[in-house]
Design a protein around this motif. Sequence first.
Motif, PDB file in Angstrom:
ATOM      1  N   ASN A  25      27.684   6.333 -25.952  1.00 26.70           N
ATOM      2  CA  ASN A  25      27.937   7.355 -24.946  1.00 26.70           C
ATOM      3  C   ASN A  25      28.726   6.809 -23.759  1.00 26.70           C
ATOM      4  O   ASN A  25      29.172   7.556 -22.904  1.00 26.70           O
ATOM      5  CB  ASN A  25      26.609   7.916 -24.453  1.00 26.70           C
ATOM      6  CG  ASN A  25      26.749   9.310 -23.875  1.00 26.70           C
ATOM      7  OD1 ASN A  25      27.501  10.115 -24.401  1.00 26.70           O
ATOM      8  ND2 ASN A  25      26.051   9.580 -22.815  1.00 26.70           N
ATOM      9  N   LEU A  26      28.868   5.472 -23.691  1.00 29.39           N
ATOM     10  CA  LEU A  26      29.533   4.899 -22.531  1.00 29.39           C
ATOM     11  C   LEU A  26      31.037   5.117 -22.644  1.00 29.39           C
ATOM     12  O   LEU A  26      31.622   4.984 -23.720  1.00 29.39           O
ATOM     13  CB  LEU A  26      29.203   3.409 -22.411  1.00 29.39           C
ATOM     14  CG  LEU A  26      27.693   3.124 -22.311  1.00 29.39           C
ATOM     15  CD1 LEU A  26      27.432   1.642 -22.271  1.00 29.39           C
ATOM     16  CD2 LEU A  26      27.099   3.786 -21.083  1.00 29.39           C
ATOM     17  N   ALA A  27      31.656   5.451 -21.527  1.00 31.14           N
ATOM     18  CA  ALA A  27      33.083   5.797 -21.519  1.00 31.14           C
ATOM     19  C   ALA A  27      33.918   4.717 -22.194  1.00 31.14           C
ATOM     20  O   ALA A  27      33.671   3.526 -22.026  1.00 31.14           O
ATOM     21  CB  ALA A  27      33.549   5.976 -20.083  1.00 31.14           C
ATOM     22  N   SER A  56       6.482   1.301 -15.387  1.00 31.26           N
ATOM     23  CA  SER A  56       6.996   1.190 -14.003  1.00 31.26           C
ATOM     24  C   SER A  56       8.499   0.921 -13.997  1.00 31.26           C
ATOM     25  O   SER A  56       9.223   1.441 -13.149  1.00 31.26           O
ATOM     26  CB  SER A  56       6.256   0.083 -13.244  1.00 31.26           C
ATOM     27  OG  SER A  56       6.526  -1.183 -13.826  1.00 31.26           O
ATOM     28  N   VAL A  57       8.979   0.126 -14.955  1.00 34.57           N
ATOM     29  CA  VAL A  57      10.411  -0.190 -15.012  1.00 34.57           C
ATOM     30  C   VAL A  57      11.181   1.017 -15.554  1.00 34.57           C
ATOM     31  O   VAL A  57      12.268   1.349 -15.082  1.00 34.57           O
ATOM     32  CB  VAL A  57      10.674  -1.455 -15.869  1.00 34.57           C
ATOM     33  CG1 VAL A  57      12.165  -1.757 -15.951  1.00 34.57           C
ATOM     34  CG2 VAL A  57       9.923  -2.656 -15.285  1.00 34.57           C
ATOM     35  N   PHE A  58      10.595   1.701 -16.531  1.00 37.32           N
ATOM     36  CA  PHE A  58      11.239   2.911 -17.062  1.00 37.32           C
ATOM     37  C   PHE A  58      11.396   3.946 -15.948  1.00 37.32           C
ATOM     38  O   PHE A  58      12.475   4.503 -15.750  1.00 37.32           O
ATOM     39  CB  PHE A  58      10.416   3.504 -18.221  1.00 37.32           C
ATOM     40  CG  PHE A  58      11.180   4.554 -18.974  1.00 37.32           C
ATOM     41  CD1 PHE A  58      11.877   4.227 -20.126  1.00 37.32           C
ATOM     42  CD2 PHE A  58      11.254   5.859 -18.507  1.00 37.32           C
ATOM     43  CE1 PHE A  58      12.624   5.182 -20.806  1.00 37.32           C
ATOM     44  CE2 PHE A  58      11.997   6.822 -19.171  1.00 37.32           C
ATOM     45  CZ  PHE A  58      12.688   6.485 -20.333  1.00 37.32           C
ATOM     46  N   LEU A  67      20.506   6.153 -16.151  1.00 42.55           N
ATOM     47  CA  LEU A  67      20.671   7.121 -17.230  1.00 42.55           C
ATOM     48  C   LEU A  67      21.820   8.110 -17.078  1.00 42.55           C
ATOM     49  O   LEU A  67      22.173   8.765 -18.037  1.00 42.55           O
ATOM     50  CB  LEU A  67      19.367   7.861 -17.511  1.00 42.55           C
ATOM     51  CG  LEU A  67      18.485   7.161 -18.541  1.00 42.55           C
ATOM     52  CD1 LEU A  67      17.142   7.846 -18.657  1.00 42.55           C
ATOM     53  CD2 LEU A  67      19.132   7.074 -19.906  1.00 42.55           C
ATOM     54  N   GLY A  68      22.394   8.227 -15.883  1.00 39.10           N
ATOM     55  CA  GLY A  68      23.616   9.017 -15.686  1.00 39.10           C
ATOM     56  C   GLY A  68      23.851  10.118 -16.695  1.00 39.10           C
ATOM     57  O   GLY A  68      23.046  11.018 -16.872  1.00 39.10           O
ATOM     58  N   ASN A  69      24.954  10.002 -17.429  1.00 38.59           N
ATOM     59  CA  ASN A  69      25.374  11.061 -18.337  1.00 38.59           C
ATOM     60  C   ASN A  69      24.759  10.903 -19.727  1.00 38.59           C
ATOM     61  O   ASN A  69      25.458  10.697 -20.707  1.00 38.59           O
ATOM     62  CB  ASN A  69      26.915  11.048 -18.421  1.00 38.59           C
ATOM     63  CG  ASN A  69      27.424  12.194 -19.270  1.00 38.59           C
ATOM     64  OD1 ASN A  69      26.757  13.213 -19.404  1.00 38.59           O
ATOM     65  ND2 ASN A  69      28.589  12.021 -19.862  1.00 38.59           N
ATOM     66  N   GLY A 128      19.422  14.866 -22.096  1.00 40.18           N
ATOM     67  CA  GLY A 128      18.300  14.992 -23.020  1.00 40.18           C
ATOM     68  C   GLY A 128      17.572  13.692 -23.336  1.00 40.18           C
ATOM     69  O   GLY A 128      16.492  13.724 -23.929  1.00 40.18           O
ATOM     70  N   TYR A 129      18.145  12.542 -22.962  1.00 44.38           N
ATOM     71  CA  TYR A 129      17.537  11.252 -23.333  1.00 44.38           C
ATOM     72  C   TYR A 129      16.118  11.144 -22.770  1.00 44.38           C
ATOM     73  O   TYR A 129      15.173  10.813 -23.483  1.00 44.38           O
ATOM     74  CB  TYR A 129      18.408  10.108 -22.804  1.00 44.38           C
ATOM     75  CG  TYR A 129      18.115   8.753 -23.416  1.00 44.38           C
ATOM     76  CD1 TYR A 129      18.889   8.276 -24.471  1.00 44.38           C
ATOM     77  CD2 TYR A 129      17.091   7.930 -22.951  1.00 44.38           C
ATOM     78  CE1 TYR A 129      18.651   7.022 -25.040  1.00 44.38           C
ATOM     79  CE2 TYR A 129      16.843   6.688 -23.516  1.00 44.38           C
ATOM     80  CZ  TYR A 129      17.624   6.235 -24.559  1.00 44.38           C
ATOM     81  OH  TYR A 129      17.380   5.003 -25.122  1.00 44.38           O
ATOM     82  N   LEU A 130      16.016  11.438 -21.483  1.00 43.62           N
ATOM     83  CA  LEU A 130      14.740  11.323 -20.787  1.00 43.62           C
ATOM     84  C   LEU A 130      13.711  12.307 -21.329  1.00 43.62           C
ATOM     85  O   LEU A 130      12.559  11.951 -21.577  1.00 43.62           O
ATOM     86  CB  LEU A 130      14.990  11.595 -19.304  1.00 43.62           C
ATOM     87  CG  LEU A 130      13.944  11.139 -18.325  1.00 43.62           C
ATOM     88  CD1 LEU A 130      13.685   9.645 -18.483  1.00 43.62           C
ATOM     89  CD2 LEU A 130      14.403  11.439 -16.903  1.00 43.62           C
TER      90      LEU A 130
END
Length: 449
Positions: A301-303, A375-377, A385-387, A390-392
Motif C-alpha cells: 500500500n506504500l506509495a 500499548s505499542v499498537f 497507519l495513515g492511508n 479498514g486495517y485498524l
Amino acid sequence: GAAGLALGGCSAVTGGGAAQANGANAVTGAFDWKKAKGTTLKILQTPHVYQQSFQPLLKEFTELTGIEVVADLVPEADYFTKLNTELAGGSGTHDVFMTGAYFIWQYGPPGWMEDLGPWLKNSAATSAEFDFEDIYAGLRQSTQWDFKTGSPIGTGGQWAMPWGFELNTIAYNKKVFDAKGIKPAESFDNLIQLATDLTDRSKGQYGIAFRGSKSWATIHPGFMTQYSREGCKDYELKDGKLNPLMNSAKAIAFTKKWADLAKNAGPTSWTTYEYPNCTGDLGDGKAMMVYDADSATYPKNLAGKSKEAGNLAWHSGPPGPDGNYNTNLWTWSLAMNAASKQKLAAWLFLQWACGKDAMSKAVKSGAFADPVRKSVFDGAFKQTLGNFPGYLEAFEKCIPSSKIQFTPQKKFFETTEDWSVALQDIYAGQDAKTRLDALVAATTTKVNA
C-alpha cells in the motif's frame, strides 16, 4: 510472514546434548540492565522487516547493558534447516534465535529451548517495567505448550517471547470495489460469490488469491482462519490419542468449497502460489482480494511500491455462521537456546527487544507491522497507519479471537504439508470425502506414532 519456509530434513529429530538446567535461579539481587556487561551475545536471525527495524537499535541495547550483539543472518529458505542442525547438535553457538510458534512443537520437546517462565517470575532478572500482560493474550498462549499429546496451546512453559505478528485477514482493491458499488463479503458463501463475480479471465483478472503450494504454509493463513470460523477443528483427543477431524462433514464441505473457490476465482497457477505471488498480484491489479497475513499485503500500500498503491483496503474476512472471528495468526518470536552459556545476557536481550521502548522505536520506522504489545499498537503503531483503510477495524474485530487455531503436535510440519497435498488433489478433481478420509487414515498413524 512465513513464506513457504523450507524445512530441509526437519522431521524425526531427537537427541542433542544432555538436558540443560534452566538458568533463571542463578540470578539474584536487584534488577540491573548492566548485570551481564562485557558479554558478547550471538543471535541467529533471518532477514525480515522486524529484524531490519531492530538492526539500527542494537547499539542502544549495547549502551543500556554493556553487552555486544553479533547478529548472523541466514536467508529464510535455509534458515530453519540451519537452526535445526545447530540445536540438534546441542551447541550453544547462538544464544538467541528467531522462531515461529509452530517450531516450539518440534524444538521444545527434545529440550533445545529454555523455558522463559522462571525468568519472567524472577525480579532479579526481569525489570518491573516489563509488563508481560501487555502482550496480547493470544500471542502469550501461542508460545506456551506442555508437550503432552492433545494439550492445547497456553499450557506449560513459555518457550519464546512474541516479537511481531500477523493476523490473517482480507486485503482488497478498494478502487475497484467502490467503482462497482460493492462491499466486502460478510459470509463465506458471499465471499465465494463475490470472488467469482470479480473474475474475468479474458482480462487476466481474478477474484481472490490465497496460497496453494505444497507446504504447511498453505494451510495456515486464510484456509485455517476460515476453516476455524466455519466451525471445523483439526484434531480432538479421544482415549489418549489424537483423532484428526479433517474429514468431518463440516470439514469436507468447507474444503470442497475452498478448492472450488481456488479453481473458479483464484490464480490459474494456484498450486505454485506462495504469499509473495498473492501480494504481487494484488499490487499489480490482477487479484481483487488476498486472504493472507494483514502485514504481508501492507507494504504494497506504500506509495511507489506497486501499481495499486493507495487503492487497497482491509477487511476482517467473513465471520462464521455463529458470528465468530476466529483467526489464525503467525508470530515471529525470539527464543533462548537451552545450550547457551550466556543466559542472563540472552534474557536481557529478549526482554529489551520485546519491551515497550524498543518496540515503539522499531514501529516508528514504518515497516514493523502488528507489534505484539497492546500499548505499542494503541500508541506508536496507530500513528503510522495513515492511508490503510479498514486495517485498524479488521484488526480490532479479529484480535480478541486470534491465536494459533491448530492443536499443537510434534508432527505438525509433515502432517500439515500432507493436508496441503490433499487440498491440491481435491482442486485437481478428486472426490473430497474419499481424499480426506485417506488423509485422516495416514495422519492418525503419524500423529500417534
